[in-house]
Design an enzyme around this catalytic site. Structure first.
Site, PDB file in Angstrom:
ATOM      1  N   GLY A 189       3.521  -3.425  -3.298  1.00  0.00           N
ATOM      2  CA  GLY A 189       2.980  -4.153  -4.116  1.00  0.00           C
ATOM      3  C   GLY A 189       3.519  -5.645  -4.204  1.00  0.00           C
ATOM      4  N   CYS A 322       4.369  -8.490   9.363  1.00  0.00           N
ATOM      5  CA  CYS A 322       5.863  -8.839   9.487  1.00  0.00           C
ATOM      6  C   CYS A 322       6.406  -8.572  10.652  1.00  0.00           C
ATOM      7  CB  CYS A 322       6.431  -8.508   8.234  1.00  0.00           C
ATOM      8  SG  CYS A 322       6.474  -6.780   8.160  1.00  0.00           S
TER       9      CYS A 322
HETATM   10  C1  SAM Z   1       2.934  -4.007   5.400  1.00  0.00           C
HETATM   11  S1  SAM Z   1       2.620  -2.955   4.096  1.00  0.00           S
HETATM   12  C2  SAM Z   1       1.951  -3.573   2.844  1.00  0.00           C
HETATM   13  C3  SAM Z   1       2.979  -4.263   1.955  1.00  0.00           C
HETATM   14  C4  SAM Z   1       2.149  -4.868   0.688  1.00  0.00           C
HETATM   15  N1  SAM Z   1       1.172  -5.602   1.029  1.00  0.00           N
HETATM   16  C5  SAM Z   1       3.345  -5.680  -0.140  1.00  0.00           C
HETATM   17  O1  SAM Z   1       3.356  -6.708   0.089  1.00  0.00           O
HETATM   18  O2  SAM Z   1       4.218  -5.046  -0.612  1.00  0.00           O
HETATM   19  C6  SAM Z   1       1.473  -1.972   4.978  1.00  0.00           C
HETATM   20  C7  SAM Z   1       0.863  -0.897   4.198  1.00  0.00           C
HETATM   21  O3  SAM Z   1      -0.347  -0.375   5.015  1.00  0.00           O
HETATM   22  C8  SAM Z   1      -0.578   0.911   4.355  1.00  0.00           C
HETATM   23  N2  SAM Z   1      -1.556   1.467   5.446  1.00  0.00           N
HETATM   24  C9  SAM Z   1      -1.204   2.181   6.704  1.00  0.00           C
HETATM   25  N3  SAM Z   1      -2.396   2.455   6.929  1.00  0.00           N
HETATM   26  C10 SAM Z   1      -3.196   2.293   6.120  1.00  0.00           C
HETATM   27  C11 SAM Z   1      -4.564   2.667   6.265  1.00  0.00           C
HETATM   28  N4  SAM Z   1      -5.485   3.170   7.156  1.00  0.00           N
HETATM   29  N5  SAM Z   1      -5.461   2.114   4.866  1.00  0.00           N
HETATM   30  C12 SAM Z   1      -4.613   1.417   4.124  1.00  0.00           C
HETATM   31  N6  SAM Z   1      -3.417   1.437   3.990  1.00  0.00           N
HETATM   32  C13 SAM Z   1      -2.715   1.669   5.063  1.00  0.00           C
HETATM   33  C14 SAM Z   1       0.855   1.604   4.377  1.00  0.00           C
HETATM   34  O4  SAM Z   1       1.084   2.609   3.642  1.00  0.00           O
HETATM   35  C15 SAM Z   1       1.652   0.337   3.987  1.00  0.00           C
HETATM   36  O5  SAM Z   1       1.994   0.569   2.628  1.00  0.00           O
END
Ligand code: SAM
Lengths: 395, 264
Positions: A189, A322
């Site tokens: 988040g 990232c």
């Molecule tokens: C890089 S992180 C996001 C970080 C967040 N935007 C932040 O700034 O704190 C990627 C996220 O994608 C989620 N994710 C993975 N596969 C997904 C899917 N099929 N649909 C939605 N979210 C997904 C993961 O649970 C993870 O929390």
């Protein structure tokens, strides 16, 4: 010992580094050793100021320590250049007649030439930097840490510590007052919170497939955002790839037929290079997760496609990771452009973000050779990132 | 040539007070020039004449030139107060450890404190280098000749540095000797090594093998910092400065963690 049998024979961090050494040294060449050292040393943080908390004390506390808000510094710089561009045009006209001061003026103008070119090229330069987001960082080479966040009298925390480069995708997504915003992969988040700091989100849909990670998202909303603003956020746990099926209709209806745009942030799961190089826990280079890792570019592509389809014509989509891997960055974007065009007859414009490089070069170390989008490289003197971001506009 | 005016001379005995004349003559007889004798007399002025003479003579017997002996005494005048017997004993011991002739002179010149180190301490350091670090007799002589200060070190510190180079960096004794390992303070050894390692330019050998070819320990340690950065690490002073600060903090916090772990 008990865990000896389940411990991997070769540490996942070593596998990750080995993988990076092979692929990134080709891509980054002579820059790779510096980036590698950055990945393996303590990263730098930024303190995202919480505009919803009583946090007036924070600038007073941080500025004497030499920390500065890099966002407002950049927008001041942008304004100066835009004024400079105007003055420059005048100066060019009367250059002939000048005597003594001429060389000095020329030198100055040379130094500004690049910036002015930028400013002339991208008119909304100043406007594109949302001035409501404030994020403090310590200067280059300064390794001071921020104290942990503190609650104000109402219990809201005064700032959120995050990789300052994570703010760039949010700044690139130029949210305007009343915009409807979709954060497709939102947990835990950090970027959701930054989006809310603009104060412009008419409605924010924060989705993440992981229930446990959305718990963390709820926690952040509770610790930073007052109730009335929280009410404009809807948190869901769908598979983002299905967004259009499950939510597309209602959301578009919600967005109304009016002028509010649906801006989309697609911050996809990736090889999280910094984490993979340093932490065994939950490491995607673990032997057991090879398949999952190899499928990442496909998942990323599907998520980006879902984001593009969710965006209304004219709306912006920012894709971010990232990771330093071109396979997860430019290649995914390029494939998505092709598919959008060929299968959905959607034409997409890739927005130029090169002014970000000029504006933020004092804070971040940028890679200058991205085919598409921008990439922040870790560097010991400015150890943020990696962070790739690319901005698309649906036509 | 006109004599220097008296007030330009250092405070202490005048150009030729009655007491100093005999002493000066004795020192000159031992091989010091008039000027050197004057400088020698200015050291520890309250010392008895025999003691001064005997100590100075003892140093000459070690094989030091008059100028070298004088320079040494000027740097550590306390040596003059050491009983000559003790001085001789220690010199003997150092010689027995392999510091003969020019080596002893060089060693003592470089670290005059050596003559203050008790025999027990000397022996402990040598035992460690021979028995635990497994340096050959010849290598030991070389180590003592180039880094005599090892003899003043805590054996534990020496052992730590040796183990780091041997296990963590995979360097053999022969290379350590060439690189004058013990001349480098441990923190600097670690800084340079880990800097290279994190940049992907040094790798701990596994069963004697590495994927990349490591730079020589000698180059890592002996190059001046500027050259080390430019030609081995491909880096800049700005990066290295930050790195050193970060690594120091990492180490500090790891130690704290280790201590915490001990008590939980
Ligand atoms: C890089 S992180 C996001 C970080 C967040 N935007 C932040 O700034 O704190 C990627 C996220 O994608 C989620 N994710 C993975 N596969 C997904 C899917 N099929 N649909 C939605 N979210 C997904 C993961 O649970 C993870 O929390």
């Amino acid at each position: 010992e008990k865990w000896a049998s389940t411990a991997p024979r070769i540490a996942s961090t070593r596998l990750a580094l080995h993988h990076f050494d092979t692929s990134y040294s080709l891509r980054l060449g002579a820059l790779w050793p510096s980036v590698r050292a950055g990945l393996l040393c303590e990263q730098k943080y930024g303190a995202l100021l919480n505009n919803f908390a009583a946090a007036d004390h924070v600038p007073q506390e941080l500025e004497p320590l030499n920390a500065a808000d890099f966002v407002s510094e950049a927008s001041q710089k942008a304004q100066q250049w835009q004024r400079g561009a105007a003055v420059g045009a005048v100066a060019r006209g009367c250059q002939e007649g000048s005597g003594e001061g001429r060389t000095v003026m020329q030198a100055e103008m040379m130094a500004q030439a690049e910036m002015m070119a930028q400013a002339e090229m991208s008119p909304p330069l100043g406007a594109s930097i949302s001035s409501k987001i404030k994020c403090y960082t310590f200067p280059r080479g300064d390794i001071t840490r921020f104290r942990p966040a503190r609650p104000d009298s109402l219990g809201l925390l005064d700032y959120y510590l995050m990789d300052a480069a994570s703010l760039l995708p949010v700044l690139a997504l130029n949210v305007q007052p009343g915009d409807f915003v979709l954060d497709l992969c939102a947990a835990p988040g950090g970027k959701t919170l930054a989006l809310l700091q603009t104060g412009f989100c008419g409605h924010l849909a924060a989705n993440d497939i992981s229930i446990s990670r959305t718990k963390r998202l709820y926690q952040i909303l509770h610790s930073y955002v007052p109730r009335e603003v929280r009410d404009t956020v809807s948190v869901t746990s769908y598979d983002g790839r299905d967004w259009d099926q499950v939510k597309g209709g209602t959301f578009h209806k919600g967005a109304g037929a009016g002028s509010v745009l649906l801006q989309v942030l697609v911050d996809v799961p990736c090889t999280t290079d910094r984490h993979s190089a340093t932490e065994e826990d939950n490491n995607i280079f673990h032997k057991r997760r090879t398949k999952e890792r190899q499928m990442l570019p496909m998942l990323q592509l599907q998520l980006l496609m879902a984001g593009i389809l969710a965006a209304k014509p004219g709306a912006e989509v920012v894709y971010s990771t990232c990771s330093l891997s071109p396979l997860q960055n430019e290649c995914v974007v390029e494939r998505a452009l092709d598919i959008a065009e060929a299968q959905f007859n959607i034409s997409i414009h890739v927005e130029d973000l090169s002014h970000f490089r000029t504006l933020f070069q004092e804070t971040f170390s940028f890679f200058s050779d991205c085919r598409l989008g921008e990439l922040v490289l870790p560097h010991l003197t400015a150890n943020f990132g990696p962070m790739y971001f690319c901005k698309l506009r649906r036509m | 040539r006109a004599l220097l005016p008296a007030r330009a001379l250092p405070a202490g005995p005048g150009p030729c007070p009655r007491r100093g004349c005999g002493e000066a003559a004795a020192l000159r007889a031992a091989g010091f020039s008039q000027e050197q004798a004057r400088r020698l007399l200015a050291l520890q002025p309250r010392l008895g004449p025999e003691q001064r003479e005997a100590a100075a003579a003892q140093l000459l017997l070690l094989g030091l030139s008059a100028e070298a002996a004088l320079a040494l005494l000027e740097r550590s005048p306390a040596l003059l107060r050491l009983p000559t017997e003790r001085l001789r004993e220690r010199a003997e011991e150092l010689r027995r450890l392999g510091l003969d002739g020019g080596r002893l002179e060089r060693a003592v010149r470089r670290s005059p404190q050596l003559l203050h180190v008790p025999r027990k301490r000397l022996r402990a350091a040598v035992r460690l280098l021979r028995e635990r670090c497994l340096f050959t007799a010849e290598q030991l002589r070389e180590v003592l000749g180039t880094c005599p200060a090892v003899l003043q070190e805590e054996p534990r510190t020496l052992h730590h540095q040796f183990q780091y180079a041997y296990f963590r960096m995979g360097v053999q004794q022969k290379e350590m000797v060439k690189a004058r390992l013990f001349q480098t303070p441990f923190a600097e050894l670690r800084n340079r090594h880990i800097f290279l390692e994190r940049r992907g330019l040094y790798e701990t050998p596994h069963k004697g093998q590495t994927q990349i070819s490591n730079p020589k320990l000698k180059d890592i340690l002996q190059l001046p910092e500027e050259d080390f950065l430019a030609s081995l690490a491909y880096s800049t002073p700005e990066e290295y400065e930050v790195f050193k600060k970060l690594l120091a903090r990492e180490e500090e916090e790891k130690e704290e963690e280790d201590v915490d772990a001990l008590y939980t």
